[in-house]
Design a protein around this motif. Sequence first.
Motif, PDB file in Angstrom:
ATOM      1  N   SER A 118       0.810  -1.212   0.000  1.00  0.00           N
ATOM      2  CA  SER A 118       0.000   0.000   0.000  1.00  0.00           C
ATOM      3  C   SER A 118       0.843   1.262   0.000  1.00  0.00           C
ATOM      4  N   LEU A 149      -6.649  -2.565  -1.014  1.00  0.00           N
ATOM      5  CA  LEU A 149      -7.775  -1.922  -0.343  1.00  0.00           C
ATOM      6  C   LEU A 149      -8.763  -2.975   0.154  1.00  0.00           C
ATOM      7  N   TYR A 155      -6.548  -0.110   4.249  1.00  0.00           N
ATOM      8  CA  TYR A 155      -5.620  -0.792   3.354  1.00  0.00           C
ATOM      9  C   TYR A 155      -4.873  -1.884   4.106  1.00  0.00           C
TER      10      TYR A 155
END
Length: 324
Positions: A118, A149, A155
């Motif tokens: 992420s 996500l 996340y």
Amino acid sequence: MKALALLVLLATTGPAADSPEKIAQLLARYYGHDFDSPVYIPAMALIGQLRLGHLEEVQRLAAPYVDGAKDSLSNVTPSHLAGHLVFAELAERTHDPRYTARLQAAANLGFTAWDDMSDGVFMGCPLYAAAGKYDLALQHLRAMQKLCLRSDGLYRHSPLTDAAWGRGNAFPVLGLALTLSRIPRDNPAYPPVLKSLQQHAAVLAKYQTADGMWREVIDHPESYKEFSATAMIATAMVRAVRNGWLDSKTYQPLIDKAWTAIAARIGPSGELTGVCESTGKQKSLEDYLHRKAINGRDARGGGMALLFATEICCVPGGYDKPVK
């Protein structure tokens, strides 16, 4: 117990009652004085230094990469891409085409092989937007969201586990705020990036602790309160409120609490409390929960705190246009 003792000490001797500008000046004594490796950690502190008006010092540190002595892309990682945001800032302030060339060289590499964490929202999207590659910024965001996500709007750090690591969420929200700053409002990429920022911020707001912090694993109350993620999330919220992307009535109280909490965790000599150590992809939630908390000076935490402080005191409009 050591972290608690340091926090008590900072509360009684540290600069918590000082203004953001004074704290920014304090942090600038200890952070933002090297660029030996052109990666994001020193780059964020250098951007803070630029906001404080220390242009010549930052130019001196960046000089080897623009005069040919060193290649800023000799070792290319996602962190190196984000490090090139310094060149965007320098180009906007000086109009020197050598800085623009460094920015464009990084942006022209694309992103397909870079990352599946992420962090990548921050490492790539703002760079592409700064270079005017808005479609690529949105493409990169969507690729990262597909991988990381979660259905609840947080996340996961990587597909290896669903753990919502603190910085693994701070990177996306800060990356989205920096990206959105550089996308024209009439560009097709603007609405989806804005929506992503608003949705993520709304979820993060639910997890701020009563004293203003976010945790090392966002949704696990047994994890410690983490300095760098708090500074990064709050920086994004400052920028978003200032630009009207987030409602000030809802988010300004969160920002205020976060600032108070961060300021209380900064010592008179740049010491910090509770900065999560460098963290790559971990295999389990337990691995994330057991990441070490650094207490003392830390380049990552110091750079992000400097960015937070200067976002409050020194960025009325900011240098947020794409570099030409």
